[in-house]
Motif scaffolding. Structure first.
Motif, PDB file in Angstrom:
ATOM      1  N   UNK A  60       0.834  -1.205   0.000  1.00 28.19           N
ATOM      2  CA  UNK A  60       0.000   0.000   0.000  1.00 28.19           C
ATOM      3  C   UNK A  60       0.869   1.255   0.000  1.00 28.19           C
ATOM      4  N   UNK A  61       1.955   1.221   0.733  1.00 26.37           N
ATOM      5  CA  UNK A  61       2.888   2.349   0.743  1.00 26.37           C
ATOM      6  C   UNK A  61       3.474   2.575  -0.652  1.00 26.37           C
ATOM      7  N   UNK A  62       3.846   1.487  -1.332  1.00 25.57           N
ATOM      8  CA  UNK A  62       4.404   1.608  -2.689  1.00 25.57           C
ATOM      9  C   UNK A  62       3.383   2.188  -3.653  1.00 25.57           C
ATOM     10  N   UNK A  63       2.116   1.831  -3.476  1.00 30.71           N
ATOM     11  CA  UNK A  63       1.062   2.360  -4.348  1.00 30.71           C
ATOM     12  C   UNK A  63       0.861   3.857  -4.100  1.00 30.71           C
ATOM     13  N   UNK A  64       0.850   4.255  -2.844  1.00 28.12           N
ATOM     14  CA  UNK A  64       0.654   5.671  -2.503  1.00 28.12           C
ATOM     15  C   UNK A  64       1.784   6.516  -3.085  1.00 28.12           C
ATOM     16  N   UNK A  65       3.006   6.021  -2.954  1.00 21.62           N
ATOM     17  CA  UNK A  65       4.170   6.783  -3.395  1.00 21.62           C
ATOM     18  C   UNK A  65       4.539   6.547  -4.859  1.00 21.62           C
ATOM     19  N   UNK A 119      -9.404  10.674  -0.738  1.00 21.60           N
ATOM     20  CA  UNK A 119      -9.989  10.910   0.573  1.00 21.60           C
ATOM     21  C   UNK A 119     -10.638   9.639   1.119  1.00 21.60           C
ATOM     22  N   UNK A 120     -11.204   8.823   0.246  1.00 22.16           N
ATOM     23  CA  UNK A 120     -11.717   7.519   0.693  1.00 22.16           C
ATOM     24  C   UNK A 120     -10.574   6.646   1.194  1.00 22.16           C
ATOM     25  N   UNK A 121      -9.463   6.675   0.463  1.00 18.18           N
ATOM     26  CA  UNK A 121      -8.277   5.921   0.910  1.00 18.18           C
ATOM     27  C   UNK A 121      -7.772   6.461   2.241  1.00 18.18           C
ATOM     28  N   UNK A 122      -7.818   7.763   2.416  1.00 18.56           N
ATOM     29  CA  UNK A 122      -7.367   8.388   3.656  1.00 18.56           C
ATOM     30  C   UNK A 122      -8.166   7.867   4.854  1.00 18.56           C
ATOM     31  N   UNK A 123      -9.480   7.767   4.687  1.00 22.57           N
ATOM     32  CA  UNK A 123     -10.330   7.276   5.780  1.00 22.57           C
ATOM     33  C   UNK A 123      -9.946   5.849   6.158  1.00 22.57           C
ATOM     34  N   UNK A 124      -9.642   5.025   5.155  1.00 23.83           N
ATOM     35  CA  UNK A 124      -9.218   3.646   5.425  1.00 23.83           C
ATOM     36  C   UNK A 124      -7.889   3.624   6.176  1.00 23.83           C
ATOM     37  N   UNK A 125      -6.945   4.417   5.715  1.00 21.91           N
ATOM     38  CA  UNK A 125      -5.618   4.424   6.334  1.00 21.91           C
ATOM     39  C   UNK A 125      -5.678   4.918   7.779  1.00 21.91           C
ATOM     40  N   UNK A 126      -6.444   5.947   8.009  1.00 17.95           N
ATOM     41  CA  UNK A 126      -6.570   6.465   9.372  1.00 17.95           C
ATOM     42  C   UNK A 126      -7.109   5.398  10.327  1.00 17.95           C
ATOM     43  N   UNK A 138       2.685   9.726   4.779  1.00 17.60           N
ATOM     44  CA  UNK A 138       2.943   9.641   3.338  1.00 17.60           C
ATOM     45  C   UNK A 138       1.644   9.768   2.545  1.00 17.60           C
ATOM     46  N   UNK A 139       0.553   9.270   3.105  1.00 14.44           N
ATOM     47  CA  UNK A 139      -0.742   9.421   2.440  1.00 14.44           C
ATOM     48  C   UNK A 139      -1.124  10.894   2.366  1.00 14.44           C
ATOM     49  N   UNK A 140      -0.972  11.610   3.474  1.00 13.09           N
ATOM     50  CA  UNK A 140      -1.345  13.017   3.486  1.00 13.09           C
ATOM     51  C   UNK A 140      -0.475  13.850   2.554  1.00 13.09           C
ATOM     52  N   UNK A 193      -0.109  16.945  -2.434  1.00 12.72           N
ATOM     53  CA  UNK A 193       0.478  17.165  -3.767  1.00 12.72           C
ATOM     54  C   UNK A 193      -0.586  17.084  -4.860  1.00 12.72           C
ATOM     55  N   UNK A 194      -1.577  16.208  -4.668  1.00 14.09           N
ATOM     56  CA  UNK A 194      -2.680  16.125  -5.631  1.00 14.09           C
ATOM     57  C   UNK A 194      -3.518  17.389  -5.597  1.00 14.09           C
ATOM     58  N   UNK A 195      -3.747  17.944  -4.408  1.00 14.59           N
ATOM     59  CA  UNK A 195      -4.457  19.227  -4.295  1.00 14.59           C
ATOM     60  C   UNK A 195      -3.706  20.315  -5.058  1.00 14.59           C
ATOM     61  N   UNK A 196      -2.394  20.313  -4.931  1.00 16.15           N
ATOM     62  CA  UNK A 196      -1.595  21.312  -5.642  1.00 16.15           C
ATOM     63  C   UNK A 196      -1.689  21.112  -7.149  1.00 16.15           C
ATOM     64  N   UNK A 197      -1.541  19.878  -7.604  1.00 16.60           N
ATOM     65  CA  UNK A 197      -1.645  19.592  -9.043  1.00 16.60           C
ATOM     66  C   UNK A 197      -2.988  20.048  -9.602  1.00 16.60           C
ATOM     67  N   UNK A 198      -4.070  19.660  -8.928  1.00 16.54           N
ATOM     68  CA  UNK A 198      -5.401  20.034  -9.406  1.00 16.54           C
ATOM     69  C   UNK A 198      -5.625  21.536  -9.293  1.00 16.54           C
TER      70      UNK A 198
END
Length: 323
Positions: free
Chosen positions: A146-151, A230-237, A246-248, A253-258
């Motif tokens: 999961x860490x590898x997928x996030x990063x 954000x759904x993934x964030x709820x699971x990780x928390x 690392x999730x946050x 970074x996605x917020x910045x990109x968008x």
């Protein structure tokens, strides 16, 4: 020998469909069930699918009303009889040994998922570009995967460069009626897997038909990227809090990109709506003291600025051509 079901959703890709199906038919791993899901395609794809079924007994065609990519994949999974499942998009193609090598990894490592490298490819003279940059082959366990997928180090969110245990994914449907469905689906499968095998070899060819993730798609659709995270964030928390930092950072970074895309593409009256939503999420990205202290000073300052003043950072970066 275990049977592999290869699911190919088909919609308006008549110029590329033969290349795609030929690459699957030519696989060195031959015990296949090839399911072509015609998603109500208005061109010659339905007839082309039927013609392929006449040529190869391993090919089955399902004709259905148009329901979108997620719906077509779900229909394919429901019809599949293989112990393992792979997905191939109908404008892409795969190398001859892809399924054999991924199957070898799953059997050798007792994994639930095997993943390989992928190339972005174009029709013109643009050189192919690898989507992942690492050397060596790996077996990732539990939160490592999961860490590898996030990063995006050894794994990426796409579904099509992987081979899955049917048992793992059959109760994780694709969300219908949206784009970026891979973002909602992939983290759930990786989080559920006990082991994920990673093969560095580039065996999937991802054909580029538009200008990228935004392309012709609306900003409303693009914003689904952040909703998936954000759904993934709820699971990780709840279940893997050690990955919070690392999730946050990925969410920030996605917020910045968008946010930069909004500044470049949105009409003036729409910018405030989009940016307000992204700013709320950015402020939610809180980091532990120990994580922040490990970061270089420039990264500390930039992450703080993105959290507090996302709109300002995006405006400056766009003005300076940093995006």
């Amino acid at each position: 020998m275990d049977r592999i079901s290869v699911i190919v959703p088909v919609y308006k890709t008549e110029a590329y469909l033969d290349r795609c199906i030929q690459s699957i038919v030519d696989q060195t791993y031959t015990h296949l069930e090839i399911i072509l899901v015609d998603d109500g395609s208005p061109d010659n794809c339905p007839q082309m699918c039927d013609a392929w079924a006449q040529k190869d007994s391993r090919i089955r065609v399902i004709h259905k009303e148009n329901g979108g990519l997620s719906d077509a994949r779900n229909v394919g999974v429901a019809a599949a009889g293989g112990k393992y499942i792979a997905f191939v998009d109908s404008d892409d193609w795969i190398e001859r040994e892809m399924l054999f090598k991924l199957y070898q990894c799953i059997i050798r490592d007792d994994s639930d998922i095997a993943s390989c490298g992928a190339l972005r490819v174009w029709d013109d003279a643009t050189p192919s570009q690898p989507m992942l940059h690492f050397s060596g082959n790996y077996v990732l366990e539990g939160k490592e995967a999961l860490k590898a997928l996030i990063q995006s180090t050894y794994l990426i969110q796409v579904v099509w460069n992987k081979l899955y245990s049917r048992q793992l994914i059959e109760n994780i449907p694709f969300r219908k009626g949206i784009i970026h469905e891979d973002e909602f689906w992939s983290w759930q499968t990786v989080a559920k897997a006990s082991k994920v095998s990673v093969l560095q070899e580039n065996l999937y060819n991802y054909y580029q038909r538009d200008s990228g993730i935004m392309g012709h798609k609306s900003l409303d659709s693009a914003m689904l990227m952040i909703e998936a995270k954000m759904e993934r964030t709820a699971y990780i928390q709840k279940y893997v809090p050690e990955l919070n930092d690392i999730n946050n950072m990925d969410v920030l970074c996605t917020c910045h990109y968008l946010g930069c895309e909004v500044q470049k593409r949105a009409a003036a009256k729409e910018r405030s709506k989009y940016m307000k939503h992204l700013e709320e999420i950015a402020r939610y990205c809180i980091f532990s003291k120990s994580y922040i202290e490990q970061q270089p000073i420039k990264k500390r300052i930039r992450s703080l600025m993105m959290r507090k003043w996302l709109r300002f950072v995006c405006c400056i970066d766009v003005a300076l051509g940093r995006t």
